[in-house]
Design a protein around this motif. Sequence first.
Motif, PDB file in Angstrom:
ATOM      1  N   ILE A 244     -47.398   1.164-106.760  1.00 48.97           N
ATOM      2  CA  ILE A 244     -47.896   0.440-105.590  1.00 48.97           C
ATOM      3  C   ILE A 244     -47.125   0.976-104.390  1.00 48.97           C
ATOM      4  O   ILE A 244     -45.893   0.931-104.371  1.00 48.97           O
ATOM      5  N   GLN A 245     -47.849   1.494-103.387  1.00 50.89           N
ATOM      6  CA  GLN A 245     -47.213   2.106-102.222  1.00 50.89           C
ATOM      7  C   GLN A 245     -47.397   1.244-100.979  1.00 50.89           C
ATOM      8  O   GLN A 245     -48.489   0.726-100.736  1.00 50.89           O
ATOM      9  N   PHE A 246     -46.327   1.114-100.214  1.00 51.18           N
ATOM     10  CA  PHE A 246     -46.388   0.379 -98.952  1.00 51.18           C
ATOM     11  C   PHE A 246     -45.796   1.248 -97.841  1.00 51.18           C
ATOM     12  O   PHE A 246     -44.812   1.937 -98.034  1.00 51.18           O
ATOM     13  N   GLY A 247     -46.410   1.190 -96.680  1.00 52.04           N
ATOM     14  CA  GLY A 247     -45.901   1.925 -95.528  1.00 52.04           C
ATOM     15  C   GLY A 247     -46.561   3.268 -95.322  1.00 52.04           C
ATOM     16  O   GLY A 247     -46.885   3.643 -94.201  1.00 52.04           O
ATOM     17  N   CYS A 248     -46.752   4.032 -96.393  1.00 53.43           N
ATOM     18  CA  CYS A 248     -47.414   5.332 -96.291  1.00 53.43           C
ATOM     19  C   CYS A 248     -48.026   5.696 -97.634  1.00 53.43           C
ATOM     20  O   CYS A 248     -47.618   5.185 -98.673  1.00 53.43           O
ATOM     21  N   CYS A 249     -48.987   6.592 -97.582  1.00 56.97           N
ATOM     22  CA  CYS A 249     -49.623   7.095 -98.804  1.00 56.97           C
ATOM     23  C   CYS A 249     -48.970   8.418 -99.176  1.00 56.97           C
ATOM     24  O   CYS A 249     -49.071   9.399 -98.431  1.00 56.97           O
ATOM     25  N   TYR A 250     -48.305   8.428-100.321  1.00 59.76           N
ATOM     26  CA  TYR A 250     -47.648   9.644-100.790  1.00 59.76           C
ATOM     27  C   TYR A 250     -48.466  10.272-101.911  1.00 59.76           C
ATOM     28  O   TYR A 250     -48.868   9.596-102.860  1.00 59.76           O
ATOM     29  N   ASN A 251     -48.694  11.562-101.797  1.00 61.26           N
ATOM     30  CA  ASN A 251     -49.490  12.307-102.762  1.00 61.26           C
ATOM     31  C   ASN A 251     -48.551  13.068-103.703  1.00 61.26           C
ATOM     32  O   ASN A 251     -47.798  13.935-103.267  1.00 61.26           O
ATOM     33  N   TYR A 252     -48.587  12.739-104.992  1.00 58.71           N
ATOM     34  CA  TYR A 252     -47.690  13.385-105.947  1.00 58.71           C
ATOM     35  C   TYR A 252     -48.114  14.829-106.247  1.00 58.71           C
ATOM     36  O   TYR A 252     -47.275  15.674-106.563  1.00 58.71           O
ATOM     37  N   ALA A 253     -49.383  15.098-106.190  1.00 57.40           N
ATOM     38  CA  ALA A 253     -49.917  16.432-106.485  1.00 57.40           C
ATOM     39  C   ALA A 253     -51.140  16.663-105.605  1.00 57.40           C
ATOM     40  O   ALA A 253     -51.588  15.753-104.891  1.00 57.40           O
ATOM     41  N   ILE A 294     -32.919   3.386 -91.851  1.00 58.85           N
ATOM     42  CA  ILE A 294     -33.540   2.179 -92.404  1.00 58.85           C
ATOM     43  C   ILE A 294     -34.920   2.536 -92.956  1.00 58.85           C
ATOM     44  O   ILE A 294     -35.772   3.055 -92.223  1.00 58.85           O
ATOM     45  N   PRO A 295     -35.175   2.266 -94.221  1.00 56.64           N
ATOM     46  CA  PRO A 295     -36.467   2.636 -94.837  1.00 56.64           C
ATOM     47  C   PRO A 295     -37.645   1.962 -94.145  1.00 56.64           C
ATOM     48  O   PRO A 295     -37.549   0.832 -93.660  1.00 56.64           O
ATOM     49  N   ASN A 296     -38.774   2.674 -94.098  1.00 56.94           N
ATOM     50  CA  ASN A 296     -40.020   2.096 -93.585  1.00 56.94           C
ATOM     51  C   ASN A 296     -41.181   2.314 -94.550  1.00 56.94           C
ATOM     52  O   ASN A 296     -42.346   2.180 -94.181  1.00 56.94           O
ATOM     53  N   SER A 297     -40.856   2.659 -95.793  1.00 55.53           N
ATOM     54  CA  SER A 297     -41.879   2.795 -96.834  1.00 55.53           C
ATOM     55  C   SER A 297     -41.235   2.549 -98.185  1.00 55.53           C
ATOM     56  O   SER A 297     -39.999   2.609 -98.316  1.00 55.53           O
ATOM     57  N   CYS A 298     -42.047   2.271 -99.185  1.00 56.80           N
ATOM     58  CA  CYS A 298     -41.512   2.106-100.534  1.00 56.80           C
ATOM     59  C   CYS A 298     -42.604   2.359-101.563  1.00 56.80           C
ATOM     60  O   CYS A 298     -43.802   2.285-101.265  1.00 56.80           O
ATOM     61  N   ILE A 299     -42.156   2.680-102.764  1.00 55.71           N
ATOM     62  CA  ILE A 299     -43.053   2.837-103.910  1.00 55.71           C
ATOM     63  C   ILE A 299     -42.530   1.965-105.043  1.00 55.71           C
ATOM     64  O   ILE A 299     -41.355   2.050-105.426  1.00 55.71           O
ATOM     65  N   ILE A 385     -38.105  -0.162-107.551  1.00 58.95           N
ATOM     66  CA  ILE A 385     -38.644  -0.093-106.192  1.00 58.95           C
ATOM     67  C   ILE A 385     -37.818   0.934-105.437  1.00 58.95           C
ATOM     68  O   ILE A 385     -36.611   0.768-105.268  1.00 58.95           O
ATOM     69  N   THR A 386     -38.465   2.014-105.007  1.00 61.22           N
ATOM     70  CA  THR A 386     -37.786   3.091-104.284  1.00 61.22           C
ATOM     71  C   THR A 386     -38.100   2.981-102.796  1.00 61.22           C
ATOM     72  O   THR A 386     -39.267   2.976-102.398  1.00 61.22           O
ATOM     73  N   PHE A 387     -37.045   2.862-101.980  1.00 62.43           N
ATOM     74  CA  PHE A 387     -37.179   2.707-100.532  1.00 62.43           C
ATOM     75  C   PHE A 387     -36.814   4.021 -99.847  1.00 62.43           C
ATOM     76  O   PHE A 387     -35.765   4.609-100.137  1.00 62.43           O
ATOM     77  N   ARG A 388     -37.679   4.476 -98.911  1.00 57.33           N
ATOM     78  CA  ARG A 388     -37.434   5.735 -98.214  1.00 57.33           C
ATOM     79  C   ARG A 388     -37.884   5.633 -96.758  1.00 57.33           C
ATOM     80  O   ARG A 388     -38.808   4.897 -96.435  1.00 57.33           O
ATOM     81  N   LYS A 389     -37.216   6.413 -95.907  1.00 52.73           N
ATOM     82  CA  LYS A 389     -37.611   6.504 -94.503  1.00 52.73           C
ATOM     83  C   LYS A 389     -38.397   7.788 -94.294  1.00 52.73           C
ATOM     84  O   LYS A 389     -37.984   8.864 -94.716  1.00 52.73           O
ATOM     85  N   MET A 390     -39.545   7.679 -93.633  1.00 48.61           N
ATOM     86  CA  MET A 390     -40.393   8.834 -93.396  1.00 48.61           C
ATOM     87  C   MET A 390     -39.837   9.707 -92.282  1.00 48.61           C
ATOM     88  O   MET A 390     -39.272   9.205 -91.307  1.00 48.61           O
ATOM     89  N   GLY A 398     -51.890   5.994 -88.139  1.00 46.91           N
ATOM     90  CA  GLY A 398     -52.127   4.581 -87.830  1.00 46.91           C
ATOM     91  C   GLY A 398     -50.910   3.699 -88.018  1.00 46.91           C
ATOM     92  O   GLY A 398     -51.006   2.473 -87.907  1.00 46.91           O
ATOM     93  N   TYR A 399     -49.754   4.288 -88.272  1.00 50.07           N
ATOM     94  CA  TYR A 399     -48.555   3.495 -88.565  1.00 50.07           C
ATOM     95  C   TYR A 399     -48.007   2.817 -87.314  1.00 50.07           C
ATOM     96  O   TYR A 399     -47.933   3.419 -86.244  1.00 50.07           O
ATOM     97  N   VAL A 400     -47.622   1.542 -87.462  1.00 40.33           N
ATOM     98  CA  VAL A 400     -47.002   0.780 -86.371  1.00 40.33           C
ATOM     99  C   VAL A 400     -45.615   0.343 -86.833  1.00 40.33           C
ATOM    100  O   VAL A 400     -45.493  -0.328 -87.858  1.00 40.33           O
ATOM    101  N   PRO A 401     -44.546   0.715 -86.121  1.00 43.23           N
ATOM    102  CA  PRO A 401     -43.189   0.319 -86.515  1.00 43.23           C
ATOM    103  C   PRO A 401     -43.057  -1.195 -86.626  1.00 43.23           C
ATOM    104  O   PRO A 401     -43.656  -1.939 -85.848  1.00 43.23           O
ATOM    105  N   ASP A 402     -42.298  -1.647 -87.603  1.00 42.59           N
ATOM    106  CA  ASP A 402     -42.107  -3.081 -87.819  1.00 42.59           C
ATOM    107  C   ASP A 402     -40.910  -3.570 -87.013  1.00 42.59           C
ATOM    108  O   ASP A 402     -39.783  -3.141 -87.259  1.00 42.59           O
ATOM    109  N   PRO A 403     -41.117  -4.465 -86.032  1.00 43.74           N
ATOM    110  CA  PRO A 403     -39.993  -4.931 -85.198  1.00 43.74           C
ATOM    111  C   PRO A 403     -38.941  -5.686 -85.992  1.00 43.74           C
ATOM    112  O   PRO A 403     -37.792  -5.769 -85.566  1.00 43.74           O
ATOM    113  N   GLU A 404     -39.321  -6.233 -87.157  1.00 45.97           N
ATOM    114  CA  GLU A 404     -38.363  -7.003 -87.957  1.00 45.97           C
ATOM    115  C   GLU A 404     -37.250  -6.114 -88.517  1.00 45.97           C
ATOM    116  O   GLU A 404     -36.167  -6.601 -88.835  1.00 45.97           O
ATOM    117  N   LEU A 405     -37.519  -4.822 -88.652  1.00 44.36           N
ATOM    118  CA  LEU A 405     -36.514  -3.906 -89.192  1.00 44.36           C
ATOM    119  C   LEU A 405     -35.763  -3.157 -88.095  1.00 44.36           C
ATOM    120  O   LEU A 405     -34.950  -2.285 -88.385  1.00 44.36           O
TER     121      LEU A 405
END
Length: 477
Positions: A244-253, A294-299, A385-390, A398-405
């Motif tokens: 399950i991906q949040f924040g961005c769509c990562y393509n493994y292949a 600070i991470p803005n995406s996770c898998i 849960i792996t957290f990463r910053k893009m 279409g990404y909008v930064p989250d002010p909470e972070l």
Amino acid sequence: MNGTRFGVEVSKSEKTSVKEDWFSILKGLELEEIEEVLSQAFCDRCQANLHARLQSIANRKRTNKLSISSPDSTLSNSTHEKSAESYTTSIQESISKSTESYKTPQNTHSRIQNRYADKFSPSSVNNKHSNSSTQSKSNRSLDNGTHGFSSMEDDLQSDEQKEMARFSNVGRKTNFVHFERVYGKNVNVVQGLELHTRVFNAEEQKKIVESVYEFQRLGQKGRLRERTYTEPTKWMRGKGRITIQFGCCYNYAVDKNGNPPGIIREEEVDPLPRVFKQMIKRMVRWQILPPTCIPNSCIVNIYEEGDCIPPHIDHHDFLRPFCTTSFLTECNILFGSSLKIAGPGEFVGPVSIPLPVGSVLILKGNGADVAKHCVPAVPAKRISITFRKMDESKIPYGYVPDPELHGVRPLSLKTSSPSPSPSPSHQKQMETKETSSLSTPPPRVPISSPSFGVGEDDFPTLGASLQKGHKKNGYKA
């Protein structure tokens, strides 16, 4: 408000009855429950009326206190007065904070996001079976690292101390060493790895796992954006873990559209839910992750017994450091400049590090860029849960930064705490807790955990599904 109801005059006896009903309800509520009711957003007029009435009560009690001459009664009334003023102040602050949050334009994005994400905070995912007081405590527990609150006033006075106590109890190992010959040089290929244990306690782990199961249910029902949830067919051992991906769509292949591995900037997935933002803030505050990354995406990876992750180095569309958190079952992660495949889901490597439940593994330096890593077939169900910053140049369009972070800062060690800073010898003991020798891979010992059931499916969609039969949500991650 004006004594009428639907154009019909209300009799005096009916007014009295309604008033008595309100009194009986208020008498049956705890302080935190009353605070919760009054902390909701009010219009300007209602907020002003509430403030005036509370101030009137506080003034009346203050006047009564001054008019009492008896020493005994003065002491008694002073105690009640202090309690009343404290209660009045706390309610006024709650109303004020609620109104500010309601009016501030910069919180608009956060409110829209929380309309979905709040449903999955650690305190509310099982809200059908928990009262509001418990939810409030659990929510603060993950935000600031404390739990087991006794009263509101006690909470305000000791939250900082409780968080410092939890913070000082985290086990940290940073001195991983294993040299290999790389391009003709002896290199410590695990330089930069850090293992932090006891970051999330048992209660917090349970809430996080319950949230993940809710996301899984939503994904199975097509209520997440199309690329957010992936559940491949298990056609052999080691294949088919759920992501399950949040924040961005990562393509493994390379995908069917010809997109190469990495972040697909044209694709949208659901935004980070609040539960994961709370985890991120915890890790930054507790000096596990730096505030500069600070991470803005996770898998999220959901493993069944026998599932694995093959040897790889994380894509450089993501900055260093990044981290992975572990839940449900302890397992090993292997590192080495060359990892061998021993069979379906089985790998061999020179360095094996156990990942306890509730722990955080930081990857940076050679540990992230020279050594490959993999997770052999797990012995039992596991969630990571792996957290990463893009990378800024790879962020989806279409990404909008989250002010909470924005602006999360580490906990200051100068802050007063219930105990003095640990001595160098004690710090060394903390760093070596819950770690094992790197020379001999330790056995994988599963940590049993109950199955976290969930209630009926009454949650709103986190995002839009592009599948037929579901309307697309206009909100952009």
